[in-house]
Design an enzyme around this catalytic site. Sequence first.
Site, mmCIF file in Angstrom:
data_model
loop_
_atom_site.group_PDB
_atom_site.id
_atom_site.type_symbol
_atom_site.label_atom_id
_atom_site.label_comp_id
_atom_site.label_asym_id
_atom_site.label_seq_id
_atom_site.Cartn_x
_atom_site.Cartn_y
_atom_site.Cartn_z
ATOM 1 N N HIS A 52 0.833 -1.210 0.000
ATOM 2 C CA HIS A 52 0.000 0.000 0.000
ATOM 3 C C HIS A 52 0.865 1.257 0.000
ATOM 4 O O HIS A 52 0.682 2.155 -0.840
ATOM 5 C CB HIS A 52 -0.905 -0.001 1.231
ATOM 6 C CG HIS A 52 -1.788 1.202 1.331
ATOM 7 N ND1 HIS A 52 -3.075 1.228 0.846
ATOM 8 C CD2 HIS A 52 -1.567 2.444 1.865
ATOM 9 C CE1 HIS A 52 -3.601 2.414 1.068
ATOM 10 N NE2 HIS A 52 -2.706 3.177 1.690
ATOM 11 N N GLU A 53 1.817 1.320 0.925
ATOM 12 C CA GLU A 53 2.672 2.503 1.016
ATOM 13 C C GLU A 53 3.617 2.602 -0.177
ATOM 14 O O GLU A 53 3.972 3.697 -0.606
ATOM 15 C CB GLU A 53 3.469 2.479 2.325
ATOM 16 C CG GLU A 53 2.620 2.479 3.578
ATOM 17 C CD GLU A 53 1.657 3.648 3.642
ATOM 18 O OE1 GLU A 53 1.971 4.718 3.075
ATOM 19 O OE2 GLU A 53 0.587 3.503 4.253
ATOM 20 N N HIS B 244 1.928 4.556 -2.894
ATOM 21 C CA HIS B 244 2.071 6.005 -2.685
ATOM 22 C C HIS B 244 3.485 6.461 -3.068
ATOM 23 O O HIS B 244 3.653 7.475 -3.755
ATOM 24 C CB HIS B 244 1.843 6.349 -1.202
ATOM 25 C CG HIS B 244 0.438 6.171 -0.734
ATOM 26 N ND1 HIS B 244 -0.656 6.673 -1.410
ATOM 27 C CD2 HIS B 244 -0.063 5.567 0.385
ATOM 28 C CE1 HIS B 244 -1.759 6.386 -0.742
ATOM 29 N NE2 HIS B 244 -1.429 5.714 0.350
#
Length: 380
Positions: free
Chosen positions: A30-31, A34
């Site tokens: 997920h990170e 980003h």
Amino acid sequence: MIESALQPLTALMGYVIPALLVLTVVVFVHELGHFLVARWCGIRVAAFSIGFGRELFGFNDRNGTRWKISMIPLGGYVRFEGDENVASLPDAEALAQVPQERRAGLFHFAPLWRRAAVVAAGPAANFLLAIAVFAALFATLGKPITVPRADMVMPGSPAEQAGILPGDRIIAIDGNSIRSFSEIQRIVTLAAGEPLTITVDRDGEEIDIAATPERREVSDGFGGTQRVGVLGISRNMTADDVVFETYGPVAAVGEGVRETWAIVERTMTYIGRLFQGRETADQLSGPVRVAQVSGVVASSGGAVGLINLIAILSVSIGLLNLFPVPMLDGGHLVFYAIEAIRGRPLSARAQEYGFRIGFALVLMLFVFVTFNDIVKISGI
């Protein structure tokens, strides 16, 4: 004596280690979504952390990003230069003092579409991870298909009352084609009290039957119970009843997309029924439950089971982060949508209040689902 004293610790580690593995993979991806899109957009990243709180260890890369593992392993974050905190809440006063020549590369001075792309990349990465995992499993091990036949019909059950007979093969529900018994379960569990049109094949003849699942408390397969809709049919499972259907690379990706969408659809159906008062909130689970399920899956399903759990949890995390709640990615996207409509961002005070409300909502949800987990595990 020593062995008995170590049993609780061994059992705890049997849950904690698999749970940390599953959560770390999902959070990291997920990170990373980003991070990668931020780098692609030319935005400087100050820190990439797995976990919150005090740093345990880490290093700086050549671009100045601090990669670190932090003490509390329940999540993670990417912090951009100019952020006041890990929720990407800007420090308005500090940003106003940034010289014009240093604003290039700061997240909060980036064009709106770039900021939105960076925020959306986290959930998108979770969905892509799930699709990739499902596709890999379907292409190598195959997708388990169980013939959707009602071998047994429980006396007094909704199925018996509706006229379903042992040996009937269910081929469609409400017009949706059924290929595997698991697809029946997916539909029925979230349809308690709702009439369904069930199409069965009985000796070569297609018959439409109206049946309404009833809510019952059943085992969830992980040592707990759940209240779901049931018809009252089951299978006499043998080794020949489950066929693992493998797919080529392109078809496997398509099946991965369908499997991912099925989880999204099931989750949104539950949430919709929850707001309508047709489901109960005690079915929501949190990190304690994830730990329990991870331990059971690790001991019974091994590596393949954990990999499958990673995909399922990745979809859930991606979807949760898209909810329009400040503090979550969806809340940021709502702020950006407002900015696009107004032509200017919300005031710093409005954003701050929004994040405070979002933080309170997230905290309350965390406490609530943790309480649910404890109640389920303890059997209170």
